[in-house]
Design a protein around this motif. Structure first.
Motif, PDB file in Angstrom:
ATOM      1  N   TYR A  19       0.560  -1.175   0.429  1.00  0.00           N
ATOM      2  CA  TYR A  19       0.112  -0.202   0.217  1.00  0.00           C
ATOM      3  C   TYR A  19       0.825   0.903  -0.160  1.00  0.00           C
ATOM      4  CZ  TYR A  19      -3.114   3.468   1.445  1.00  0.00           C
ATOM      5  OH  TYR A  19      -3.772   5.011   1.389  1.00  0.00           O
ATOM      6  N   LEU A  23      -0.114   2.474  -3.108  1.00  0.00           N
ATOM      7  CA  LEU A  23      -1.279   2.355  -3.948  1.00  0.00           C
ATOM      8  C   LEU A  23      -1.432   4.120  -2.717  1.00  0.00           C
ATOM      9  CD1 LEU A  23      -2.864  -0.693  -3.807  1.00  0.00           C
ATOM     10  CD2 LEU A  23      -2.748   0.326  -5.325  1.00  0.00           C
ATOM     11  N   GLU A  26      -1.848   6.485  -5.124  1.00  0.00           N
ATOM     12  CA  GLU A  26      -3.188   6.981  -5.853  1.00  0.00           C
ATOM     13  C   GLU A  26      -4.383   7.202  -5.744  1.00  0.00           C
ATOM     14  OE1 GLU A  26      -2.931   5.483  -9.759  1.00  0.00           O
ATOM     15  OE2 GLU A  26      -0.420   4.900  -8.413  1.00  0.00           O
ATOM     16  N   PHE A  28      -7.177   6.584  -7.075  1.00  0.00           N
ATOM     17  CA  PHE A  28      -8.944   5.374  -6.793  1.00  0.00           C
ATOM     18  C   PHE A  28      -8.760   5.161  -5.228  1.00  0.00           C
ATOM     19  CE2 PHE A  28      -5.887   4.493 -10.413  1.00  0.00           C
ATOM     20  CZ  PHE A  28      -7.028   5.215 -11.278  1.00  0.00           C
ATOM     21  N   SER A  30     -12.000   4.427  -3.620  1.00  0.00           N
ATOM     22  CA  SER A  30     -12.580   3.491  -3.562  1.00  0.00           C
ATOM     23  C   SER A  30     -11.768   2.418  -3.434  1.00  0.00           C
ATOM     24  CB  SER A  30     -14.093   3.843  -4.060  1.00  0.00           C
ATOM     25  OG  SER A  30     -13.735   3.267  -6.110  1.00  0.00           O
ATOM     26  N   TYR A  31     -11.004   1.909  -4.287  1.00  0.00           N
ATOM     27  CA  TYR A  31     -10.196   0.877  -4.616  1.00  0.00           C
ATOM     28  C   TYR A  31      -9.762   0.736  -3.270  1.00  0.00           C
ATOM     29  CZ  TYR A  31     -11.726   0.476  -9.101  1.00  0.00           C
ATOM     30  OH  TYR A  31     -12.460   0.688 -10.248  1.00  0.00           O
ATOM     31  N   ASN A  32      -8.387   1.679  -3.350  1.00  0.00           N
ATOM     32  CA  ASN A  32      -7.845   2.207  -1.610  1.00  0.00           C
ATOM     33  C   ASN A  32      -8.493   1.221  -0.437  1.00  0.00           C
ATOM     34  OD1 ASN A  32      -5.351   2.772  -3.230  1.00  0.00           O
ATOM     35  ND2 ASN A  32      -5.430   4.648  -2.457  1.00  0.00           N
ATOM     36  N   ARG A  33      -9.826   2.070  -0.653  1.00  0.00           N
ATOM     37  CA  ARG A  33     -10.421   1.280   0.992  1.00  0.00           C
ATOM     38  C   ARG A  33     -10.682   0.403   0.351  1.00  0.00           C
ATOM     39  NH1 ARG A  33     -16.717   3.187   1.307  1.00  0.00           N
ATOM     40  NH2 ARG A  33     -17.083   2.126   3.907  1.00  0.00           N
ATOM     41  N   VAL A  34     -11.323  -0.569  -0.746  1.00  0.00           N
ATOM     42  CA  VAL A  34     -11.590  -2.006  -0.463  1.00  0.00           C
ATOM     43  C   VAL A  34     -10.264  -3.158  -0.057  1.00  0.00           C
ATOM     44  CG1 VAL A  34     -12.040  -4.046  -2.177  1.00  0.00           C
ATOM     45  CG2 VAL A  34     -13.468  -2.135  -1.734  1.00  0.00           C
ATOM     46  N   TYR A  35      -9.017  -2.551  -0.595  1.00  0.00           N
ATOM     47  CA  TYR A  35      -7.507  -3.140  -0.010  1.00  0.00           C
ATOM     48  C   TYR A  35      -7.361  -3.382   1.141  1.00  0.00           C
ATOM     49  CZ  TYR A  35      -2.712  -3.747  -0.403  1.00  0.00           C
ATOM     50  OH  TYR A  35      -0.883  -4.093  -0.443  1.00  0.00           O
TER      51      TYR A  35
END
Length: 195
Positions: A19, A23, A26, A28, A30-35
Motif C-alpha cells: 500500500y 497505492l 493513487e 482511486f 474507493s479501490y484503496n478503501r477496498v484494499y
C-alpha cells in the motif's frame, strides 16, 4: 499459535508495504478503501493455506527434528511421581505471555471506551441542522471537524466558508459509511494491540 501470529504480522506488513509503495498516492480512493479493508482479513486466512512454494523452500527434514533427551544427575533414584510434579508446576506457573497479551487487550479496550465516551459527550451540544441523511452539531469554542455515522461535528470557531467546504467533504464520509471502517480497525487494534 506463535507461528500463526508471526505469519499474520508478516502478511500484514507485506500488505502495508504494498500500500505504501504502490497505492498510497493513487487517487482511486474507493479501490484503496477496498484494499485496506480486505487485506487484514486476508492476512487472517493466508497462514492456513498450504503454499507449495514455501514447502519447496523449507526442506521437510528440518520441520520434524526431534532433539534427544538429556538427563542430568541420577535419574533412577528419583522417587517423585511425574504426575505430582506436573500438577505442582502447573498450579504455580504463570503464563506470562497470556498475562501480557490480555493486559494489552484491556488497556486497548479502555482507550477505545474513552474515545467512545468523548464522542458521546459531543452529542450533548446544540444541533444546528438536521437533514434527511445527516445532522450537524456545533461544538462551542472549538475548530473540530469530524463525522460519526450520520452526524457531522463542526467547531463554532470555523468560518462560514470553512464550514461549507468541510460539510461537503464530511458528507462523503457519511454516504460511504466510513465510521464502520474506523470501528473495524479499532476492534483490530484491540485484539492485535502489539502489532
Amino acid at each position: 499459535m506463535q507461528a500463526y501470529i508471526i505469519q499474520l504480522i508478516l502478511f500484514q506488513l507485506l500488505f502495508l508495504v504494498v500500500y505504501e509503495v504502490l497505492l498510497k498516492k493513487e487517487t482511486f480512493f474507493s479501490y484503496n478503501r477496498v484494499y485496506l479493508l480486505l487485506t487484514p482479513i486476508l492476512a487472517f486466512f493466508i497462514p492456513f493455506l498450504k503454499i507449495e512454494l514455501l514447502g519447496s523452500v523449507i526442506p521437510q527434514e528440518t520441520i520434524g527434528v526431534i532433539l534427544p533427551e538429556v538427563i542430568l544427575g541420577n535419574a533412577i533414584s528419583q522417587s517423585v511421581e511425574p504426575a505430582t510434579v506436573e500438577m505442582s508446576t502447573a498450579i504455580t506457573s504463570v503464563n506470562w505471555w497470556a498475562l501480557i497479551y490480555f493486559s494489552g487487550v484491556l488497556l486497548s479496550l479502555f482507550i477505545f471506551v474513552k474515545k467512545y465516551l468523548s464522542i458521546s459527550q459531543m452529542f450533548k451540544f446544540q444541533q444546528v441542522s438536521v437533514e434527511k441523511e445527516f445532522k450537524i452539531i456545533e461544538i462551542p469554542n472549538s475548530s473540530i471537524a469530524c463525522t460519526f455515522f450520520k452526524t457531522i461535528f463542526l467547531g463554532a470557531s470555523l468560518s462560514a466558508e470553512e464550514k461549507q467546504s468541510i460539510i461537503s467533504h464530511e458528507l462523503i464520509h457519511v454516504k460511504q459509511r466510513h465510521s464502520i471502517d474506523l470501528l473495524f480497525f479499532e476492534l483490530l487494534r484491540i485484539v492485535f494491540w502489539f502489532n
